[in-house]
Enzyme design. Structure first.
Site, PDB file in Angstrom:
ATOM      1  N   PRO A  11       0.800  -1.232   0.000  1.00  0.00           N
ATOM      2  CA  PRO A  11       0.000   0.000   0.000  1.00  0.00           C
ATOM      3  C   PRO A  11       0.832   1.281   0.000  1.00  0.00           C
ATOM      4  O   PRO A  11       1.864   1.365   0.666  1.00  0.00           O
ATOM      5  CB  PRO A  11      -0.832  -0.110   1.283  1.00  0.00           C
ATOM      6  CG  PRO A  11      -0.173  -1.158   2.106  1.00  0.00           C
ATOM      7  CD  PRO A  11       0.504  -2.093   1.153  1.00  0.00           C
ATOM      8  N   ASN A  12       0.340   2.218  -0.772  1.00  0.00           N
ATOM      9  CA  ASN A  12       0.898   3.577  -0.888  1.00  0.00           C
ATOM     10  C   ASN A  12       2.198   3.658  -1.684  1.00  0.00           C
ATOM     11  O   ASN A  12       2.702   4.752  -1.924  1.00  0.00           O
ATOM     12  CB  ASN A  12       1.084   4.232   0.500  1.00  0.00           C
ATOM     13  CG  ASN A  12      -0.236   4.364   1.236  1.00  0.00           C
ATOM     14  OD1 ASN A  12      -1.175   4.934   0.691  1.00  0.00           O
ATOM     15  ND2 ASN A  12      -0.335   3.821   2.426  1.00  0.00           N
ATOM     16  N   ARG A  19       5.558  10.797  -2.504  1.00  0.00           N
ATOM     17  CA  ARG A  19       5.257  10.455  -1.114  1.00  0.00           C
ATOM     18  C   ARG A  19       6.509  10.588  -0.241  1.00  0.00           C
ATOM     19  O   ARG A  19       7.478   9.833  -0.424  1.00  0.00           O
ATOM     20  CB  ARG A  19       4.764   9.005  -1.050  1.00  0.00           C
ATOM     21  CG  ARG A  19       4.504   8.508   0.341  1.00  0.00           C
ATOM     22  CD  ARG A  19       4.320   6.984   0.361  1.00  0.00           C
ATOM     23  NE  ARG A  19       4.102   6.538   1.712  1.00  0.00           N
ATOM     24  CZ  ARG A  19       4.347   5.304   2.134  1.00  0.00           C
ATOM     25  NH1 ARG A  19       4.786   4.389   1.308  1.00  0.00           N
ATOM     26  NH2 ARG A  19       4.128   4.980   3.382  1.00  0.00           N
ATOM     27  N   TYR A  24      11.522   8.221   1.339  1.00  0.00           N
ATOM     28  CA  TYR A  24      11.433   7.133   0.366  1.00  0.00           C
ATOM     29  C   TYR A  24      12.137   7.421  -0.954  1.00  0.00           C
ATOM     30  O   TYR A  24      12.193   6.550  -1.822  1.00  0.00           O
ATOM     31  CB  TYR A  24       9.952   6.776   0.131  1.00  0.00           C
ATOM     32  CG  TYR A  24       9.267   6.319   1.400  1.00  0.00           C
ATOM     33  CD1 TYR A  24       9.702   5.179   2.065  1.00  0.00           C
ATOM     34  CD2 TYR A  24       8.204   7.029   1.953  1.00  0.00           C
ATOM     35  CE1 TYR A  24       9.099   4.758   3.250  1.00  0.00           C
ATOM     36  CE2 TYR A  24       7.593   6.617   3.134  1.00  0.00           C
ATOM     37  CZ  TYR A  24       8.050   5.485   3.775  1.00  0.00           C
ATOM     38  OH  TYR A  24       7.458   5.063   4.942  1.00  0.00           O
ATOM     39  N   ASN A  75       7.603  -5.872  -0.916  1.00  0.00           N
ATOM     40  CA  ASN A  75       7.617  -4.762   0.049  1.00  0.00           C
ATOM     41  C   ASN A  75       6.195  -4.666   0.598  1.00  0.00           C
ATOM     42  O   ASN A  75       5.310  -4.090  -0.046  1.00  0.00           O
ATOM     43  CB  ASN A  75       8.036  -3.450  -0.605  1.00  0.00           C
ATOM     44  CG  ASN A  75       8.156  -2.324   0.414  1.00  0.00           C
ATOM     45  OD1 ASN A  75       7.652  -2.429   1.528  1.00  0.00           O
ATOM     46  ND2 ASN A  75       8.811  -1.236   0.037  1.00  0.00           N
ATOM     47  N   ALA A  78       3.087  -0.800   4.915  1.00  0.00           N
ATOM     48  CA  ALA A  78       2.555  -0.746   6.285  1.00  0.00           C
ATOM     49  C   ALA A  78       2.068  -2.111   6.778  1.00  0.00           C
ATOM     50  O   ALA A  78       2.056  -2.365   7.991  1.00  0.00           O
ATOM     51  CB  ALA A  78       1.428   0.277   6.359  1.00  0.00           C
ATOM     52  N   GLU A  99      11.930  -9.971   1.572  1.00  0.00           N
ATOM     53  CA  GLU A  99      11.268  -8.729   2.006  1.00  0.00           C
ATOM     54  C   GLU A  99      12.187  -7.535   1.760  1.00  0.00           C
ATOM     55  O   GLU A  99      13.398  -7.605   2.009  1.00  0.00           O
ATOM     56  CB  GLU A  99      10.917  -8.834   3.496  1.00  0.00           C
ATOM     57  CG  GLU A  99      10.223  -7.578   4.031  1.00  0.00           C
ATOM     58  CD  GLU A  99       9.553  -7.825   5.373  1.00  0.00           C
ATOM     59  OE1 GLU A  99       8.935  -8.900   5.566  1.00  0.00           O
ATOM     60  OE2 GLU A  99       9.654  -6.937   6.233  1.00  0.00           O
ATOM     61  N   HIS A 101      12.560  -3.128   2.043  1.00  0.00           N
ATOM     62  CA  HIS A 101      12.098  -1.800   2.460  1.00  0.00           C
ATOM     63  C   HIS A 101      13.045  -0.750   1.921  1.00  0.00           C
ATOM     64  O   HIS A 101      14.274  -0.938   1.952  1.00  0.00           O
ATOM     65  CB  HIS A 101      12.017  -1.688   3.990  1.00  0.00           C
ATOM     66  CG  HIS A 101      11.061  -2.667   4.568  1.00  0.00           C
ATOM     67  ND1 HIS A 101       9.694  -2.492   4.511  1.00  0.00           N
ATOM     68  CD2 HIS A 101      11.262  -3.872   5.154  1.00  0.00           C
ATOM     69  CE1 HIS A 101       9.107  -3.530   5.054  1.00  0.00           C
ATOM     70  NE2 HIS A 101      10.023  -4.391   5.448  1.00  0.00           N
ATOM     71  N   LEU A 102      12.465   0.337   1.467  1.00  0.00           N
ATOM     72  CA  LEU A 102      13.288   1.459   1.015  1.00  0.00           C
ATOM     73  C   LEU A 102      14.007   2.085   2.212  1.00  0.00           C
ATOM     74  O   LEU A 102      15.202   2.386   2.155  1.00  0.00           O
ATOM     75  CB  LEU A 102      12.390   2.504   0.335  1.00  0.00           C
ATOM     76  CG  LEU A 102      11.698   2.023  -0.935  1.00  0.00           C
ATOM     77  CD1 LEU A 102      10.255   2.487  -0.973  1.00  0.00           C
ATOM     78  CD2 LEU A 102      12.446   2.493  -2.157  1.00  0.00           C
ATOM     79  N   SER A 103      13.259   2.315   3.290  1.00  0.00           N
ATOM     80  CA  SER A 103      13.820   2.961   4.475  1.00  0.00           C
ATOM     81  C   SER A 103      14.378   1.908   5.428  1.00  0.00           C
ATOM     82  O   SER A 103      14.070   0.711   5.303  1.00  0.00           O
ATOM     83  CB  SER A 103      12.730   3.786   5.172  1.00  0.00           C
ATOM     84  OG  SER A 103      11.698   2.949   5.644  1.00  0.00           O
ATOM     85  N   ARG A 108      13.489   3.617  12.647  1.00  0.00           N
ATOM     86  CA  ARG A 108      12.362   4.551  12.568  1.00  0.00           C
ATOM     87  C   ARG A 108      11.467   4.438  13.816  1.00  0.00           C
ATOM     88  O   ARG A 108      11.903   3.985  14.856  1.00  0.00           O
ATOM     89  CB  ARG A 108      11.595   4.305  11.263  1.00  0.00           C
ATOM     90  CG  ARG A 108      12.477   4.593  10.028  1.00  0.00           C
ATOM     91  CD  ARG A 108      11.692   4.511   8.747  1.00  0.00           C
ATOM     92  NE  ARG A 108      10.623   5.519   8.728  1.00  0.00           N
ATOM     93  CZ  ARG A 108       9.628   5.508   7.840  1.00  0.00           C
ATOM     94  NH1 ARG A 108       9.570   4.562   6.915  1.00  0.00           N
ATOM     95  NH2 ARG A 108       8.705   6.444   7.873  1.00  0.00           N
TER      96      ARG A 108
HETATM   97  C1  DQA Z   1       8.259   0.817   3.867  1.00  0.00           C
HETATM   98  C2  DQA Z   1       8.339   1.056   5.384  1.00  0.00           C
HETATM   99  C3  DQA Z   1       6.971   0.929   6.026  1.00  0.00           C
HETATM  100  O1  DQA Z   1       7.050   1.179   7.425  1.00  0.00           O
HETATM  101  C4  DQA Z   1       6.008   1.942   5.435  1.00  0.00           C
HETATM  102  O2  DQA Z   1       4.704   1.764   5.963  1.00  0.00           O
HETATM  103  C5  DQA Z   1       5.984   1.918   3.953  1.00  0.00           C
HETATM  104  C6  DQA Z   1       7.237   1.742   3.218  1.00  0.00           C
HETATM  105  C7  DQA Z   1       9.613   1.048   3.174  1.00  0.00           C
HETATM  106  O3  DQA Z   1       9.765   0.597   2.042  1.00  0.00           O
HETATM  107  O4  DQA Z   1      10.515   1.695   3.737  1.00  0.00           O
HETATM  108  O5  DQA Z   1       4.955   2.142   3.330  1.00  0.00           O
HETATM  109  O6  DQA Z   1       7.890  -0.533   3.644  1.00  0.00           O
END
Ligand code: DQA
Length: 146
Positions: A11-12, A19, A24, A75, A78, A99, A101-103, A108
């Site tokens: 999502p997102n 965003r 990101y 990815n 959330a 898995e 994640h960008l961040s 965090r």
């Molecule tokens: C994310 C990290 C998640 O906490 C966040 O909700 C995202 C992006 C990342 O790629 O860093 O939507 O998965």
């Protein structure tokens, strides 16, 4: 059989580029997909990149990957921090899930520091921006060789 890679953006992530770019990055999802596809093709993978804002749809994609894909790069966004359904789907299928994640989620907010999904994945790559996905392609290639 041709090696096949499924990339799932949660999502997102369709909003990447606009965003929270300070977290990101500036690359759009389409740009990231193009970079993944180029790197994956060089490693001999056919690639399918998908995005969904819906938990059940991600479960469906994972279930359909069983038996048809060499590896999945996921990815969960959330849903990483909330979804037992996605965790159970990963655990239920034989195909390795990497898995991404960008961040750097471990640095965090407290609620992002736990991943419900990573413990049932082959591994997790976090914190390298869009390059996290390219590292995941390398991991998928390594798993396919082993
Ligand atoms: C994310 C990290 C998640 O906490 C966040 O909700 C995202 C992006 C990342 O790629 O860093 O939507 O998965």
């Amino acid at each position: 059989m041709e090696k096949s890679l499924l990339v799932i953006h949660g999502p997102n992530l369709n909003l990447l580029g606009s965003r929270e770019p300070e977290i990101y990055g500036a690359a759009t999802m389409a740009e990231i997909n193009a970079r993944i596809t180029e790197r994956a093709a060089a490693a001999g993978f056919q690639v399918d990149c998908r995005q969904s804002n819906h938990e059940g749809e991600i479960v469906d994609l994972l279930q359909r990957a069983a038996g048809s894909r060499t590896a999945v790069i996921l990815n969960p966004a959330a849903y990483t921090h909330t979804s037992i359904a996605i965790r159970d789907a990963i655990a239920a299928i034989e195909v390795p899930v990497i898995e991404v994640h960008l961040s750097q989620i471990s640095g965090r907010e407290a609620f992002r520091q736990q991943s419900l999904t990573a413990p049932v994945c082959a591994g997790m790559i976090s914190g390298f921006g869009w390059r996290s996905y390219l590292l995941a392609v390398e991991a998928a290639a390594m798993l396919a060789r082993s």
